[in-house]
Design a protein around this motif. Sequence first.
Motif, PDB file in Angstrom:
ATOM      1  N   ILE A   1     -52.783   9.566  48.699  1.00 15.37           N
ATOM      2  CA  ILE A   1     -53.424  11.008  49.218  1.00 15.37           C
ATOM      3  C   ILE A   1     -53.019  11.418  50.670  1.00 15.37           C
ATOM      4  O   ILE A   1     -52.408  12.822  50.647  1.00 15.37           O
ATOM      5  CB  ILE A   1     -54.891  10.987  49.154  1.00 15.37           C
ATOM      6  N   TRP A   2     -52.817  10.700  51.580  1.00 12.81           N
ATOM      7  CA  TRP A   2     -52.708  10.967  52.964  1.00 12.81           C
ATOM      8  C   TRP A   2     -50.939  11.389  52.952  1.00 12.81           C
ATOM      9  O   TRP A   2     -50.658  12.443  53.481  1.00 12.81           O
ATOM     10  CB  TRP A   2     -52.299   9.685  53.683  1.00 12.81           C
ATOM     11  N   LEU A   3     -50.301  10.535  52.105  1.00 12.18           N
ATOM     12  CA  LEU A   3     -48.745  10.933  52.152  1.00 12.18           C
ATOM     13  C   LEU A   3     -48.269  12.024  50.841  1.00 12.18           C
ATOM     14  O   LEU A   3     -47.283  12.518  50.972  1.00 12.18           O
ATOM     15  CB  LEU A   3     -47.751   9.695  51.756  1.00 12.18           C
ATOM     16  N   GLY A   4     -49.152  12.218  50.061  1.00 12.41           N
ATOM     17  CA  GLY A   4     -49.187  13.454  49.122  1.00 12.41           C
ATOM     18  C   GLY A   4     -48.551  12.809  48.041  1.00 12.41           C
ATOM     19  O   GLY A   4     -48.233  13.896  47.063  1.00 12.41           O
ATOM     20  N   ARG A   5     -48.182  11.651  47.802  1.00 12.17           N
ATOM     21  CA  ARG A   5     -47.324  11.067  46.363  1.00 12.17           C
ATOM     22  C   ARG A   5     -47.795   9.672  46.373  1.00 12.17           C
ATOM     23  O   ARG A   5     -47.774   8.990  47.244  1.00 12.17           O
ATOM     24  CB  ARG A   5     -46.008  11.382  46.672  1.00 12.17           C
ATOM     25  N   ASP A   6     -48.089   9.379  45.089  1.00  6.66           N
ATOM     26  CA  ASP A   6     -48.341   8.264  44.663  1.00  6.66           C
ATOM     27  C   ASP A   6     -46.882   7.408  44.050  1.00  6.66           C
ATOM     28  O   ASP A   6     -46.505   8.233  42.952  1.00  6.66           O
ATOM     29  CB  ASP A   6     -49.223   8.211  43.687  1.00  6.66           C
ATOM     30  N   PRO A   7     -46.255   6.698  44.472  1.00  7.78           N
ATOM     31  CA  PRO A   7     -44.889   6.309  44.132  1.00  7.78           C
ATOM     32  C   PRO A   7     -44.827   5.352  43.002  1.00  7.78           C
ATOM     33  O   PRO A   7     -43.850   5.273  42.463  1.00  7.78           O
ATOM     34  CB  PRO A   7     -44.536   5.287  45.406  1.00  7.78           C
ATOM     35  N   ALA A   8     -46.034   4.899  42.524  1.00 10.23           N
ATOM     36  CA  ALA A   8     -46.097   4.201  41.287  1.00 10.23           C
ATOM     37  C   ALA A   8     -46.201   4.875  40.075  1.00 10.23           C
ATOM     38  O   ALA A   8     -45.672   4.706  38.850  1.00 10.23           O
ATOM     39  CB  ALA A   8     -47.458   3.213  41.460  1.00 10.23           C
ATOM     40  N   THR A   9     -46.809   6.344  40.322  1.00  9.67           N
ATOM     41  CA  THR A   9     -47.243   7.120  39.228  1.00  9.67           C
ATOM     42  C   THR A   9     -46.498   8.299  39.104  1.00  9.67           C
ATOM     43  O   THR A   9     -46.219   9.004  38.202  1.00  9.67           O
ATOM     44  CB  THR A   9     -48.672   7.454  38.904  1.00  9.67           C
ATOM     45  N   GLY A  10     -46.120   8.670  40.419  1.00 13.41           N
ATOM     46  CA  GLY A  10     -45.256  10.300  40.493  1.00 13.41           C
ATOM     47  C   GLY A  10     -46.038  11.140  40.943  1.00 13.41           C
ATOM     48  O   GLY A  10     -45.665  12.279  41.141  1.00 13.41           O
TER      49      GLY A  10
ATOM     50  N   PHE B   1     -32.511  -0.268  45.883  1.00 13.94           N
ATOM     51  CA  PHE B   1     -33.515  -1.038  45.743  1.00 13.94           C
ATOM     52  C   PHE B   1     -33.926  -1.683  46.930  1.00 13.94           C
ATOM     53  O   PHE B   1     -33.398  -1.812  47.874  1.00 13.94           O
ATOM     54  CB  PHE B   1     -33.180  -2.216  44.561  1.00 13.94           C
ATOM     55  N   ALA B   2     -35.256  -1.761  47.020  1.00 19.96           N
ATOM     56  CA  ALA B   2     -36.007  -2.674  48.169  1.00 19.96           C
ATOM     57  C   ALA B   2     -36.984  -3.396  47.773  1.00 19.96           C
ATOM     58  O   ALA B   2     -37.794  -3.107  46.743  1.00 19.96           O
ATOM     59  CB  ALA B   2     -36.441  -1.340  49.036  1.00 19.96           C
ATOM     60  N   VAL B   3     -37.077  -4.219  48.533  1.00 17.03           N
ATOM     61  CA  VAL B   3     -38.339  -5.435  48.365  1.00 17.03           C
ATOM     62  C   VAL B   3     -39.416  -5.241  49.324  1.00 17.03           C
ATOM     63  O   VAL B   3     -39.113  -5.570  50.586  1.00 17.03           O
ATOM     64  CB  VAL B   3     -37.635  -6.967  48.327  1.00 17.03           C
ATOM     65  N   TYR B   4     -40.561  -4.789  48.889  1.00 13.64           N
ATOM     66  CA  TYR B   4     -41.506  -4.228  49.643  1.00 13.64           C
ATOM     67  C   TYR B   4     -42.821  -5.365  49.542  1.00 13.64           C
ATOM     68  O   TYR B   4     -42.919  -5.823  48.498  1.00 13.64           O
ATOM     69  CB  TYR B   4     -41.986  -2.961  49.576  1.00 13.64           C
ATOM     70  N   TYR B   5     -43.920  -5.183  50.576  1.00 16.81           N
ATOM     71  CA  TYR B   5     -45.118  -5.405  50.162  1.00 16.81           C
ATOM     72  C   TYR B   5     -46.165  -3.994  49.829  1.00 16.81           C
ATOM     73  O   TYR B   5     -45.890  -3.349  50.955  1.00 16.81           O
ATOM     74  CB  TYR B   5     -45.845  -6.197  51.142  1.00 16.81           C
ATOM     75  N   ALA B   6     -46.718  -3.912  48.976  1.00 12.48           N
ATOM     76  CA  ALA B   6     -47.702  -3.115  48.830  1.00 12.48           C
ATOM     77  C   ALA B   6     -49.080  -3.371  47.949  1.00 12.48           C
ATOM     78  O   ALA B   6     -48.869  -4.194  47.339  1.00 12.48           O
ATOM     79  CB  ALA B   6     -47.063  -1.770  47.965  1.00 12.48           C
ATOM     80  N   PRO B   7     -50.145  -2.822  48.533  1.00 10.63           N
ATOM     81  CA  PRO B   7     -51.326  -3.309  48.015  1.00 10.63           C
ATOM     82  C   PRO B   7     -51.424  -2.863  46.542  1.00 10.63           C
ATOM     83  O   PRO B   7     -50.635  -2.108  46.009  1.00 10.63           O
ATOM     84  CB  PRO B   7     -52.262  -2.379  48.551  1.00 10.63           C
ATOM     85  N   ALA B   8     -52.230  -3.516  45.833  1.00 11.87           N
ATOM     86  CA  ALA B   8     -52.423  -3.136  44.280  1.00 11.87           C
ATOM     87  C   ALA B   8     -52.481  -1.911  44.202  1.00 11.87           C
ATOM     88  O   ALA B   8     -53.517  -1.196  45.046  1.00 11.87           O
ATOM     89  CB  ALA B   8     -53.444  -4.119  43.784  1.00 11.87           C
ATOM     90  N   VAL B   9     -52.195  -1.210  43.173  1.00  6.53           N
ATOM     91  CA  VAL B   9     -52.484   0.303  42.840  1.00  6.53           C
ATOM     92  C   VAL B   9     -53.891   0.485  42.593  1.00  6.53           C
ATOM     93  O   VAL B   9     -54.257   1.828  42.612  1.00  6.53           O
ATOM     94  CB  VAL B   9     -51.652   0.755  41.610  1.00  6.53           C
ATOM     95  N   THR B  10     -54.644  -0.654  42.288  1.00  7.77           N
ATOM     96  CA  THR B  10     -56.245  -0.392  42.266  1.00  7.77           C
ATOM     97  C   THR B  10     -57.005  -0.431  43.434  1.00  7.77           C
ATOM     98  O   THR B  10     -58.069  -0.247  43.482  1.00  7.77           O
ATOM     99  CB  THR B  10     -56.847  -1.395  41.258  1.00  7.77           C
ATOM    100  N   ASP B  11     -56.196  -0.985  44.624  1.00  7.62           N
ATOM    101  CA  ASP B  11     -56.727  -0.844  45.922  1.00  7.62           C
ATOM    102  C   ASP B  11     -56.949   0.408  46.674  1.00  7.62           C
ATOM    103  O   ASP B  11     -56.275   1.415  46.466  1.00  7.62           O
ATOM    104  CB  ASP B  11     -55.741  -1.714  46.709  1.00  7.62           C
TER     105      ASP B  11
ATOM    106  N   LEU C   1     -57.177   1.068  49.614  1.00  7.39           N
ATOM    107  CA  LEU C   1     -55.929   1.464  50.724  1.00  7.39           C
ATOM    108  C   LEU C   1     -54.890   2.197  49.940  1.00  7.39           C
ATOM    109  O   LEU C   1     -54.313   3.124  50.781  1.00  7.39           O
ATOM    110  CB  LEU C   1     -55.468   0.047  51.505  1.00  7.39           C
ATOM    111  N   TRP C   2     -54.330   1.636  48.918  1.00  6.24           N
ATOM    112  CA  TRP C   2     -53.193   2.370  48.269  1.00  6.24           C
ATOM    113  C   TRP C   2     -53.520   3.552  47.869  1.00  6.24           C
ATOM    114  O   TRP C   2     -52.689   4.507  48.032  1.00  6.24           O
ATOM    115  CB  TRP C   2     -52.933   1.432  47.113  1.00  6.24           C
TER     116      TRP C   2
END
Length: 230
Positions: A23-32, A5-15, A17-18
């Motif tokens: 799209i840039w990385l090719g994967r959404d870690p929140a939705t898969g 497990f990791a504790v991160y900061y990430a922007p809101a999934v509606t942001d 930037l997220w």
Amino acid sequence: MPQRFAVYYAPAVTDLLWDRAAIWLGRDPATGQSHDGAVAGIERTRLLNLTQSAGRYGFHATLKAPMALAEGQTEAALRAAMQRVAAELPPVPLGKLTIANLDGFLALVPEEADNPQILDFAASVVEAFEPFRAPLNPRDRAARATANLTPRQEELLDAYGYPYVFDQFLFHMTLTDRLAGADHADLLRAAQTWFGPVLDEPVTIDRLSLYHEQENQLPFRRIADFGLEG
């Protein structure tokens, strides 16, 4: 290898930037969800090859690095602790982000380099979740003990399982793996084009995000968010 497990900061999934980072990385870690197609003139296969590690970990800024849970600790207990900590910590203004070269990696960093509030916040998170961290096994320690660590970073690695904490911390959101030559120049141009439209708005650390690696080398998933309310 146990789950991590990791504790991160990430922007809101509606942001925006997220959305652009996923799209840039090719994967959404929140939705898969996976993303295909070229980005800012970079063909997808090439982009995936140059962002493999960044894409596997998912878009984020590290606060408490990936860790196996200590004996007796559980995911439920970690979630409860994150809820408590988030209720006590206030949001932290970062200002605007910019694209930087960090030892060959492209990353988003704050334009304002010196911000003691960010360092204090990150240190608080490291300390708060240290009881949940299992000691590094020799293989994991070797993986994090890169040749260019300073004696101070070696000390922090042994004490906290990660060398870039406290006075060695730098807030950054990684966009690529280490690049060189034409790859670095091409992806820098592409990143400036792709992320430029969403970097005008200042960013605030307003949440703690819990990421989960179910098995060794599987992609990390974003599984929970805890808003800062202090």
